[in-house]
Motif scaffolding. Sequence first.
Motif, PDB file in Angstrom:
ATOM      1  N   LEU A 121       0.813  -1.221   0.000  1.00 14.53           N
ATOM      2  CA  LEU A 121       0.000   0.000   0.000  1.00 14.53           C
ATOM      3  C   LEU A 121       0.848   1.273   0.000  1.00 14.53           C
ATOM      4  O   LEU A 121       0.419   2.315  -0.501  1.00 14.53           O
ATOM      5  N   PHE A 122       2.037   1.205   0.581  1.00 15.72           N
ATOM      6  CA  PHE A 122       2.844   2.401   0.816  1.00 15.72           C
ATOM      7  C   PHE A 122       3.104   3.273  -0.421  1.00 15.72           C
ATOM      8  O   PHE A 122       2.925   4.497  -0.347  1.00 15.72           O
ATOM      9  N   PRO A 123       3.522   2.723  -1.559  1.00 16.50           N
ATOM     10  CA  PRO A 123       3.798   3.616  -2.699  1.00 16.50           C
ATOM     11  C   PRO A 123       2.582   4.437  -3.129  1.00 16.50           C
ATOM     12  O   PRO A 123       2.725   5.589  -3.559  1.00 16.50           O
ATOM     13  N   PHE A 124       1.402   3.880  -2.995  1.00 17.60           N
ATOM     14  CA  PHE A 124       0.183   4.597  -3.376  1.00 17.60           C
ATOM     15  C   PHE A 124      -0.131   5.705  -2.366  1.00 17.60           C
ATOM     16  O   PHE A 124      -0.515   6.811  -2.744  1.00 17.60           O
ATOM     17  N   ALA A 125       0.051   5.394  -1.081  1.00 19.97           N
ATOM     18  CA  ALA A 125      -0.153   6.407  -0.039  1.00 19.97           C
ATOM     19  C   ALA A 125       0.891   7.513  -0.175  1.00 19.97           C
ATOM     20  O   ALA A 125       0.585   8.697  -0.001  1.00 19.97           O
ATOM     21  N   ASP A 135      -0.377  20.113  -4.341  1.00 16.16           N
ATOM     22  CA  ASP A 135      -1.637  20.826  -4.574  1.00 16.16           C
ATOM     23  C   ASP A 135      -1.858  21.945  -3.561  1.00 16.16           C
ATOM     24  O   ASP A 135      -2.620  22.878  -3.827  1.00 16.16           O
ATOM     25  N   LEU A 136      -1.206  21.851  -2.397  1.00 23.90           N
ATOM     26  CA  LEU A 136      -1.278  22.928  -1.411  1.00 23.90           C
ATOM     27  C   LEU A 136      -0.430  24.133  -1.827  1.00 23.90           C
ATOM     28  O   LEU A 136      -0.556  25.207  -1.252  1.00 23.90           O
ATOM     29  N   GLY A 137       0.447  23.921  -2.811  1.00 28.43           N
ATOM     30  CA  GLY A 137       1.300  25.003  -3.290  1.00 28.43           C
ATOM     31  C   GLY A 137       2.738  24.906  -2.800  1.00 28.43           C
ATOM     32  O   GLY A 137       3.513  25.844  -2.946  1.00 28.43           O
ATOM     33  N   TYR A 138       3.116  23.755  -2.232  1.00 29.69           N
ATOM     34  CA  TYR A 138       4.470  23.560  -1.702  1.00 29.69           C
ATOM     35  C   TYR A 138       5.183  22.487  -2.513  1.00 29.69           C
ATOM     36  O   TYR A 138       4.592  21.810  -3.347  1.00 29.69           O
ATOM     37  N   GLN A 139       6.466  22.313  -2.203  1.00 33.49           N
ATOM     38  CA  GLN A 139       7.222  21.224  -2.822  1.00 33.49           C
ATOM     39  C   GLN A 139       6.572  19.896  -2.437  1.00 33.49           C
ATOM     40  O   GLN A 139       6.165  19.731  -1.287  1.00 33.49           O
ATOM     41  N   PRO A 140       6.478  18.945  -3.357  1.00 35.96           N
ATOM     42  CA  PRO A 140       5.917  17.631  -2.991  1.00 35.96           C
ATOM     43  C   PRO A 140       6.742  16.985  -1.875  1.00 35.96           C
ATOM     44  O   PRO A 140       7.967  16.998  -1.919  1.00 35.96           O
ATOM     45  N   LEU A 141       6.072  16.478  -0.875  1.00 34.05           N
ATOM     46  CA  LEU A 141       6.742  15.763   0.210  1.00 34.05           C
ATOM     47  C   LEU A 141       6.930  14.320  -0.239  1.00 34.05           C
ATOM     48  O   LEU A 141       5.962  13.571  -0.379  1.00 34.05           O
ATOM     49  N   MET A 142       8.180  13.944  -0.485  1.00 37.98           N
ATOM     50  CA  MET A 142       8.500  12.584  -0.917  1.00 37.98           C
ATOM     51  C   MET A 142       8.951  11.789   0.314  1.00 37.98           C
ATOM     52  O   MET A 142      10.073  11.920   0.775  1.00 37.98           O
ATOM     53  N   VAL A 143       8.051  10.995   0.834  1.00 37.72           N
ATOM     54  CA  VAL A 143       8.328  10.200   2.030  1.00 37.72           C
ATOM     55  C   VAL A 143       9.285   9.075   1.654  1.00 37.72           C
ATOM     56  O   VAL A 143       9.072   8.362   0.664  1.00 37.72           O
ATOM     57  N   ASP A 144      10.347   8.925   2.449  1.00 40.75           N
ATOM     58  CA  ASP A 144      11.323   7.866   2.197  1.00 40.75           C
ATOM     59  C   ASP A 144      10.684   6.493   2.357  1.00 40.75           C
ATOM     60  O   ASP A 144       9.767   6.317   3.166  1.00 40.75           O
ATOM     61  N   PRO A 145      11.167   5.507   1.604  1.00 41.42           N
ATOM     62  CA  PRO A 145      10.647   4.137   1.755  1.00 41.42           C
ATOM     63  C   PRO A 145      10.801   3.645   3.197  1.00 41.42           C
ATOM     64  O   PRO A 145      11.714   4.051   3.917  1.00 41.42           O
ATOM     65  N   ILE A 146       9.910   2.778   3.598  1.00 37.95           N
ATOM     66  CA  ILE A 146       9.880   2.243   4.960  1.00 37.95           C
ATOM     67  C   ILE A 146      10.036   0.728   4.903  1.00 37.95           C
ATOM     68  O   ILE A 146       9.420   0.071   4.068  1.00 37.95           O
ATOM     69  N   ASP A 147      10.863   0.190   5.789  1.00 38.42           N
ATOM     70  CA  ASP A 147      11.063  -1.257   5.885  1.00 38.42           C
ATOM     71  C   ASP A 147       9.999  -1.832   6.819  1.00 38.42           C
ATOM     72  O   ASP A 147      10.227  -1.998   8.018  1.00 38.42           O
ATOM     73  N   PHE A 148       8.813  -2.099   6.278  1.00 36.02           N
ATOM     74  CA  PHE A 148       7.717  -2.598   7.103  1.00 36.02           C
ATOM     75  C   PHE A 148       8.021  -3.976   7.676  1.00 36.02           C
ATOM     76  O   PHE A 148       7.626  -4.275   8.803  1.00 36.02           O
ATOM     77  N   ASN A 149       8.743  -4.814   6.926  1.00 40.59           N
ATOM     78  CA  ASN A 149       9.092  -6.139   7.439  1.00 40.59           C
ATOM     79  C   ASN A 149      10.040  -6.004   8.631  1.00 40.59           C
ATOM     80  O   ASN A 149       9.869  -6.686   9.641  1.00 40.59           O
ATOM     81  N   GLY A 150      11.025  -5.126   8.518  1.00 41.67           N
ATOM     82  CA  GLY A 150      11.951  -4.895   9.622  1.00 41.67           C
ATOM     83  C   GLY A 150      11.236  -4.348  10.848  1.00 41.67           C
ATOM     84  O   GLY A 150      11.507  -4.767  11.980  1.00 41.67           O
ATOM     85  N   LEU A 151      10.305  -3.414  10.638  1.00 37.33           N
ATOM     86  CA  LEU A 151       9.529  -2.861  11.749  1.00 37.33           C
ATOM     87  C   LEU A 151       8.661  -3.938  12.397  1.00 37.33           C
ATOM     88  O   LEU A 151       8.512  -3.977  13.618  1.00 37.33           O
TER      89      LEU A 151
END
Length: 173
Positions: A121-125, A135-151
């Motif tokens: 699901l993460f890449p879509f979110a 769309d708010l008028g700011y630089q796109p916030l690019m969230v770093d990938p997350i190691d869900f298996n490690g977590l």
Amino acid sequence: MADEGDVLTDLDNQYTGNGADNRPTAGFIAQYIKDLSVENPNAPASFQWQDAPSIDLQFNIGMNPVSDEVSEVELKINANATCESGAVYMIELVYAGLVGIRNLPDDQAHMFLFAEAPRILFPFARRVIADATRDLGYQPLMVDPIDFNGLYMQRLQQKAQEEAAGAQQGGEA
């Protein structure tokens, strides 16, 4: 017409001798934005602020059973940007997916629901968050990938340690 799109339908029709399909199966049925809140509370003044915002990102994973074989997995993301002048933006997203699971042992089903499904699901979110900030008028916030298996593995170890500590305290009483 067959049940197209039903991940729980056996597509290759190779059944066991008794006619039952008892092979392990897991997959997504659908994915969707369940809740999205986007706030730009200080616009247009915030577009003039010169100090760099501080970004606070919070993640949570939830699961709601829908039926015996279907569960809803929720990936919750809160992104808040603030600077000395005030709040820049606040985004709350619940991105969810319906997951079908059949004939999986409970521990494997749990791992799929709390590690693999959020990873899928993460890449879509992430895209929704990036689009919202743009769309708010700011630089796109690019969230770093997350190691869900490690977590997930880290959380299992933490839970085992807590249970062991609880057992020691219970034994000393």
